[in-house]
Every structure is written in C-alpha cells, then in structure tokens.
Motif scaffolding. Structure first.
Motif, PDB file in Angstrom:
ATOM      1  N   VAL A 147       5.408  -4.896  -8.007  1.00 32.44           N
ATOM      2  CA  VAL A 147       6.463  -4.313  -7.184  1.00 32.44           C
ATOM      3  C   VAL A 147       6.709  -5.085  -5.886  1.00 32.44           C
ATOM      4  CG1 VAL A 147       7.109  -2.246  -5.865  1.00 32.44           C
ATOM      5  CG2 VAL A 147       6.264  -2.034  -8.218  1.00 32.44           C
ATOM      6  N   PRO A 148       5.686  -5.484  -5.126  1.00 32.36           N
ATOM      7  CA  PRO A 148       5.985  -6.151  -3.847  1.00 32.36           C
ATOM      8  C   PRO A 148       6.823  -7.413  -3.996  1.00 32.36           C
ATOM      9  CG  PRO A 148       3.729  -5.367  -3.848  1.00 32.36           C
ATOM     10  CD  PRO A 148       4.247  -5.185  -5.254  1.00 32.36           C
ATOM     11  N   PHE A 149       6.511  -8.252  -4.987  1.00 31.65           N
ATOM     12  CA  PHE A 149       7.298  -9.474  -5.169  1.00 31.65           C
ATOM     13  C   PHE A 149       8.720  -9.159  -5.598  1.00 31.65           C
ATOM     14  CE2 PHE A 149       8.741 -12.856  -8.165  1.00 31.65           C
ATOM     15  CZ  PHE A 149       8.961 -13.862  -7.225  1.00 31.65           C
ATOM     16  N   ALA A 150       8.906  -8.229  -6.529  1.00 35.12           N
ATOM     17  CA  ALA A 150      10.254  -7.901  -7.000  1.00 35.12           C
ATOM     18  C   ALA A 150      11.109  -7.342  -5.868  1.00 35.12           C
ATOM     19  CB  ALA A 150      10.176  -6.914  -8.161  1.00 35.12           C
ATOM     20  N   TRP A 170       7.956 -19.305  -5.788  1.00 35.74           N
ATOM     21  CA  TRP A 170       6.675 -19.463  -6.484  1.00 35.74           C
ATOM     22  C   TRP A 170       5.516 -19.201  -5.535  1.00 35.74           C
ATOM     23  CZ3 TRP A 170       2.993 -22.778  -4.747  1.00 35.74           C
ATOM     24  CH2 TRP A 170       3.400 -23.835  -3.929  1.00 35.74           C
ATOM     25  N   LYS A 171       5.699 -19.580  -4.263  1.00 35.48           N
ATOM     26  CA  LYS A 171       4.657 -19.340  -3.281  1.00 35.48           C
ATOM     27  C   LYS A 171       4.557 -17.851  -2.953  1.00 35.48           C
ATOM     28  CE  LYS A 171       1.551 -20.405  -0.179  1.00 35.48           C
ATOM     29  NZ  LYS A 171       0.189 -20.813  -0.607  1.00 35.48           N
ATOM     30  N   ALA A 172       5.699 -17.197  -2.808  1.00 32.11           N
ATOM     31  CA  ALA A 172       5.682 -15.751  -2.578  1.00 32.11           C
ATOM     32  C   ALA A 172       5.003 -15.025  -3.733  1.00 32.11           C
ATOM     33  CB  ALA A 172       7.108 -15.232  -2.381  1.00 32.11           C
ATOM     34  N   ALA A 173       5.273 -15.486  -4.962  1.00 39.14           N
ATOM     35  CA  ALA A 173       4.632 -14.881  -6.129  1.00 39.14           C
ATOM     36  C   ALA A 173       3.126 -15.090  -6.103  1.00 39.14           C
ATOM     37  CB  ALA A 173       5.225 -15.455  -7.410  1.00 39.14           C
ATOM     38  N   ASP A 174       2.689 -16.268  -5.671  1.00 43.55           N
ATOM     39  CA  ASP A 174       1.257 -16.515  -5.543  1.00 43.55           C
ATOM     40  C   ASP A 174       0.615 -15.566  -4.537  1.00 43.55           C
ATOM     41  OD1 ASP A 174       1.215 -18.491  -7.426  1.00 43.55           O
ATOM     42  OD2 ASP A 174       1.080 -20.164  -6.006  1.00 43.55           O
ATOM     43  N   LEU A 175       1.327 -15.289  -3.456  1.00 42.80           N
ATOM     44  CA  LEU A 175       0.799 -14.422  -2.411  1.00 42.80           C
ATOM     45  C   LEU A 175       0.808 -12.953  -2.815  1.00 42.80           C
ATOM     46  CD1 LEU A 175       2.591 -16.027   0.678  1.00 42.80           C
ATOM     47  CD2 LEU A 175       0.134 -16.134   0.176  1.00 42.80           C
ATOM     48  N   LEU A 176       1.874 -12.526  -3.482  1.00 45.77           N
ATOM     49  CA  LEU A 176       2.117 -11.104  -3.714  1.00 45.77           C
ATOM     50  C   LEU A 176       1.803 -10.648  -5.129  1.00 45.77           C
ATOM     51  CD1 LEU A 176       5.574 -10.926  -1.873  1.00 45.77           C
ATOM     52  CD2 LEU A 176       3.319 -10.310  -0.945  1.00 45.77           C
ATOM     53  N   GLY A 177       1.746 -11.597  -6.074  1.00 47.86           N
ATOM     54  CA  GLY A 177       1.618 -11.240  -7.481  1.00 47.86           C
ATOM     55  C   GLY A 177       2.986 -11.126  -8.121  1.00 47.86           C
ATOM     56  N   SER A 178       3.059 -11.439  -9.399  1.00 46.69           N
ATOM     57  CA  SER A 178       4.358 -11.330 -10.088  1.00 46.69           C
ATOM     58  C   SER A 178       4.210 -10.686 -11.460  1.00 46.69           C
ATOM     59  CB  SER A 178       5.008 -12.712 -10.227  1.00 46.69           C
ATOM     60  OG  SER A 178       4.176 -13.586 -10.988  1.00 46.69           O
ATOM     61  N   GLY A 179       3.255  -9.772 -11.581  1.00 46.95           N
ATOM     62  CA  GLY A 179       3.146  -8.998 -12.804  1.00 46.95           C
ATOM     63  C   GLY A 179       2.214  -9.557 -13.849  1.00 46.95           C
ATOM     64  N   ARG A 180       1.528 -10.644 -13.555  1.00 43.76           N
ATOM     65  CA  ARG A 180       0.630 -11.204 -14.567  1.00 43.76           C
ATOM     66  C   ARG A 180      -0.463 -10.211 -14.969  1.00 43.76           C
ATOM     67  NH1 ARG A 180       2.073 -15.725 -11.542  1.00 43.76           N
ATOM     68  NH2 ARG A 180       2.747 -17.518 -12.790  1.00 43.76           N
ATOM     69  N   ASP A 201      15.250  -2.806   3.220  1.00 41.55           N
ATOM     70  CA  ASP A 201      14.338  -3.397   4.195  1.00 41.55           C
ATOM     71  C   ASP A 201      12.912  -3.161   3.701  1.00 41.55           C
ATOM     72  OD1 ASP A 201      13.715  -4.319   7.128  1.00 41.55           O
ATOM     73  OD2 ASP A 201      12.578  -2.456   6.830  1.00 41.55           O
ATOM     74  N   LEU A 202      12.121  -4.215   3.652  1.00 38.43           N
ATOM     75  CA  LEU A 202      10.768  -4.108   3.103  1.00 38.43           C
ATOM     76  C   LEU A 202       9.884  -3.171   3.917  1.00 38.43           C
ATOM     77  CD1 LEU A 202      10.462  -7.825   2.149  1.00 38.43           C
ATOM     78  CD2 LEU A 202       9.852  -5.963   0.583  1.00 38.43           C
ATOM     79  N   THR A 203      10.017  -3.214   5.219  1.00 39.54           N
ATOM     80  CA  THR A 203       9.202  -2.330   6.057  1.00 39.54           C
ATOM     81  C   THR A 203       9.546  -0.871   5.800  1.00 39.54           C
ATOM     82  OG1 THR A 203       9.010  -4.037   7.770  1.00 39.54           O
ATOM     83  CG2 THR A 203       8.571  -1.766   8.426  1.00 39.54           C
ATOM     84  N   ALA A 204      10.823  -0.570   5.629  1.00 41.41           N
ATOM     85  CA  ALA A 204      11.243   0.800   5.346  1.00 41.41           C
ATOM     86  C   ALA A 204      10.745   1.254   3.979  1.00 41.41           C
ATOM     87  CB  ALA A 204      12.761   0.916   5.424  1.00 41.41           C
ATOM     88  N   VAL A 205      10.774   0.361   2.996  1.00 43.30           N
ATOM     89  CA  VAL A 205      10.252   0.706   1.669  1.00 43.30           C
ATOM     90  C   VAL A 205       8.761   0.990   1.752  1.00 43.30           C
ATOM     91  CG1 VAL A 205       9.910  -0.081  -0.702  1.00 43.30           C
ATOM     92  CG2 VAL A 205      12.053  -0.610   0.491  1.00 43.30           C
ATOM     93  N   GLU A 215       2.536  -6.546   3.249  1.00 41.22           N
ATOM     94  CA  GLU A 215       2.337  -7.996   3.259  1.00 41.22           C
ATOM     95  C   GLU A 215       3.645  -8.722   2.962  1.00 41.22           C
ATOM     96  OE1 GLU A 215      -0.410 -11.481   1.143  1.00 41.22           O
ATOM     97  OE2 GLU A 215      -0.627  -9.385   0.517  1.00 41.22           O
ATOM     98  N   ALA A 216       4.411  -8.213   2.004  1.00 42.29           N
ATOM     99  CA  ALA A 216       5.686  -8.843   1.650  1.00 42.29           C
ATOM    100  C   ALA A 216       6.644  -8.872   2.833  1.00 42.29           C
ATOM    101  CB  ALA A 216       6.320  -8.103   0.471  1.00 42.29           C
ATOM    102  N   ALA A 217       6.614  -7.825   3.655  1.00 47.48           N
ATOM    103  CA  ALA A 217       7.496  -7.781   4.822  1.00 47.48           C
ATOM    104  C   ALA A 217       7.215  -8.914   5.792  1.00 47.48           C
ATOM    105  CB  ALA A 217       7.355  -6.435   5.534  1.00 47.48           C
ATOM    106  N   GLY A 218       6.008  -9.470   5.721  1.00 49.71           N
ATOM    107  CA  GLY A 218       5.660 -10.583   6.589  1.00 49.71           C
ATOM    108  C   GLY A 218       5.849 -11.946   5.973  1.00 49.71           C
ATOM    109  N   VAL A 219       6.349 -12.005   4.740  1.00 46.88           N
ATOM    110  CA  VAL A 219       6.591 -13.287   4.062  1.00 46.88           C
ATOM    111  C   VAL A 219       8.027 -13.714   4.354  1.00 46.88           C
ATOM    112  CG1 VAL A 219       6.708 -14.491   1.839  1.00 46.88           C
ATOM    113  CG2 VAL A 219       4.924 -12.770   2.241  1.00 46.88           C
ATOM    114  N   PRO A 220       8.243 -14.798   5.077  1.00 45.13           N
ATOM    115  CA  PRO A 220       9.618 -15.212   5.407  1.00 45.13           C
ATOM    116  C   PRO A 220      10.452 -15.468   4.153  1.00 45.13           C
ATOM    117  CG  PRO A 220       8.002 -16.444   6.692  1.00 45.13           C
ATOM    118  CD  PRO A 220       7.230 -15.705   5.641  1.00 45.13           C
ATOM    119  N   PHE A 221      11.735 -15.164   4.242  1.00 45.13           N
ATOM    120  CA  PHE A 221      12.621 -15.399   3.100  1.00 45.13           C
ATOM    121  C   PHE A 221      12.856 -16.886   2.848  1.00 45.13           C
ATOM    122  CE2 PHE A 221      14.401 -10.967   3.979  1.00 45.13           C
ATOM    123  CZ  PHE A 221      13.603 -10.395   2.999  1.00 45.13           C
ATOM    124  N   SER A 222      12.438 -17.727   3.762  1.00 42.27           N
ATOM    125  CA  SER A 222      12.502 -19.172   3.543  1.00 42.27           C
ATOM    126  C   SER A 222      11.378 -19.664   2.628  1.00 42.27           C
ATOM    127  CB  SER A 222      12.424 -19.908   4.884  1.00 42.27           C
ATOM    128  OG  SER A 222      11.223 -19.572   5.570  1.00 42.27           O
TER     129      SER A 222
END
Length: 302
Positions: free
Chosen positions: A239-242, A221-231, A191-195, A210-217
């Motif tokens: 870590v948040p996106f993964a 690519w959009k989640a990566a834009d919001l959270l970062g994907s290691g660039r 669970d993201l909130t627990a992490v 922030e990731a805990a508030g991003v719907p799984f729907s």
C-alpha cells in the motif's frame, strides 16, 4: 460520531470512475508479469513506455472482487458483510481462474454455501491470525470514492469490507488507507500525510509515514526498494508504494501507472490500487484509446 451510510449523499459516478481505473491498472500491470523475471528487458520496456503488446488485457481477481464491492454498495448503499461475502464467493465460483491468492482459494468456496460464517472463516486463515495480505486494499478504492464526502464513514466502511476476508489488523489498515486515498483523490486533496493520519496504527501506517518523506523526484524503483512493492503480498509491503505513486501523479492516470509498473513486485495489484485512486478523480478519459480497447470490458459498462 460517524454518520449513518444512508444519511450521507453517496457518489456512484466517482465510484465507477475508480473501478474503471482500477480495472485498467490491474490489466495493465498483469501484462508485465511474464517479463518480470527478465528484469533488464522489462525495465527497459517500461522506461521506454512501450505499450504491452497483447491484443487483450485481461483483469484479475483484483477487479473481480472490486466488482463485488461496488455491486453491494449499489444494491444496499452500505457494506453488508454477509452479502459482500456472498458476492465474493459467487464471483470466484463463476470464474476461479482470475489469479486468486492462496487464502482466498481456501476461503471463498466455503462462503458459497455459508456466507453468514464469514467472521469465523476469515479468522481461521493463516493459523488463526487472519490474512494480512493486500487483497482487501486492492479492491476498495471504489468504496472510498463512493463515500468520499465523509472520511470517518470511508474508514468505517472500508474496515467492514476488509474483515469479510482479511481479519488481520494489517489487512484492515491497508483497506482503510486505500479507501481514504481514493476519497481524498475525488476531493482533489490526495496527500500521503493525511492518508497516514486516517490509517489505524499499524505497519501500513508506518509505511505511509515513511512514504510521505520520500521526495517525488525519487526514481520509482528506489521508492519501491524503500517502501516495498508487493513482493511479500502483504498490505504493509504494497500500500505505501502504490499510494506514493498515486500522490506523485494525482491528475495523470497514465503516468501514475507507468511509475507504479517501474516498481515491479506485485504489479497488477499495485497498479490496480494506484489506478483506482487516481481515476476516482480523473476517470479514464485521458488514457490512450488503444489501452481502453485492449482492456477487457467490465460488466455493466455503459
């Protein structure tokens, strides 16, 4: 009070499952790097779920260092920093062409002869601030699985494992977050909130919140834009996106890896993190046999 490591019943089978998934994610993600610059083609192939064509999928430094973590845990039942520093250093010395980052290429050769100097040498990196990169996070999921019965111990041991190479608080926070996610995964409680709650105050924790508030729907690519994907190769940008990808598919390793790959960025590292978390619960039994045949074998594979 945090229990002593040797007073807690540890779980090597779960740690090994996590390692297998980490290595698979690492090798799978690495296959997409040649295509990342050709974004439309790569994205189309990932969306179409086209298996990478290379006959052998080699893993990188993510797996090489995770092997060092699990080796020390197997031998001592806990993180021993000097021994872990030596394991990392000897792994690099034996095979330096695994794609180690700039900081590790500076640090690890010095630790071959002087592993006991890990505290000062790790702190010297990046102008004395220490590394806030994603390297401590990418290798730590098996540790979380190993100690999953005690979350306080997971956090303590993950932080200790991180500081051997990543003295910056963000690097440590990334490791604590991933190890906690892997422990929760084994328990069927990811669970993201627990992490986020178990992660020290940091940009990593803010990203997880922030990731805990991003719907799984949300499209990956959009989640990566919001959270970062290691660039930016930082823990808080990785870590948040993964962890979000792992939580989106907690019982489906293949779907989790495809989702993570859709984020591009540091694909081998994000996929290694996701793979290590999800496989701590699932193992690799549900993965296509073709993938398992192609992935480079791990030392000590049964």
């Amino acid at each position: 009070m945090t229990p002593e490591p040797n007073s807690v019943r540890t779980d090597r089978p779960s740690a090994r499952r996590s390692l297998e998934g980490l290595a698979l994610g690492d090798a799978f993600g690495e296959r997409w790097f040649p295509l990342v610059r050709d974004h439309p083609r790569a994205y189309a192939e990932i969306r179409a779920r086209l298996t990478p064509h290379e006959p052998v999928w080699h893993w990188t430094d993510d797996t090489a260092m995770a092997l060092g973590v699990l080796r020390v845990l197997d031998q001592h039942g806990e993180v021993r920093p000097r021994e872990l520093a030596q394991a990392f250093a000897l792994g690099h010395d034996a095979d330096p062409a695994r794609g180690y980052g700039h900081g590790m290429r500076q640090l690890l050769p010095r630790l071959v002869q002087e592993p006991e100097r890990w505290p000062e040498l790790a702190r010297e990196l990046f102008g004395g601030e220490g590394s806030l990169g994603n390297g401590a996070a990418m290798r730590v999921a098996p540790l979380g699985a190993f100690f999953h019965r005690s979350l306080p111990l997971v956090a303590e041991q993950a932080a200790l494992s991180a500081r051997v190479t990543h003295a910056h608080p963000e690097g440590v926070a990334g490791a604590v977050a991933v190890a906690t996610a892997a422990a929760l995964s084994v328990r069927g409680e990811l669970d993201l909130t627990a992490v986020a709650a178990a992660t020290p105050a940091s940009a990593v924790r803010d990203g997880l919140t922030e990731a805990a508030g991003v719907p799984f729907s949300t499209e990956p690519w959009k989640a990566a834009d919001l959270l970062g994907s290691g660039r930016r190769v930082r823990a808080d940008d990785t870590v948040p996106f993964a962890v979000w990808c792992a939580a989106r598919h907690p019982a489906d390793l293949v779907s989790a890896l495809w989702t993570t790959a859709e984020g591009f960025g540091d694909v081998d590292t994000t996929c290694a993190i996701t793979g290590g978390i999800v496989a701590a619960r699932t193992g690799v039994d549900g993965v296509p046999q073709e993938w398992l045949r192609r992935r480079e074998a791990l030392p000590g594979a049964s």
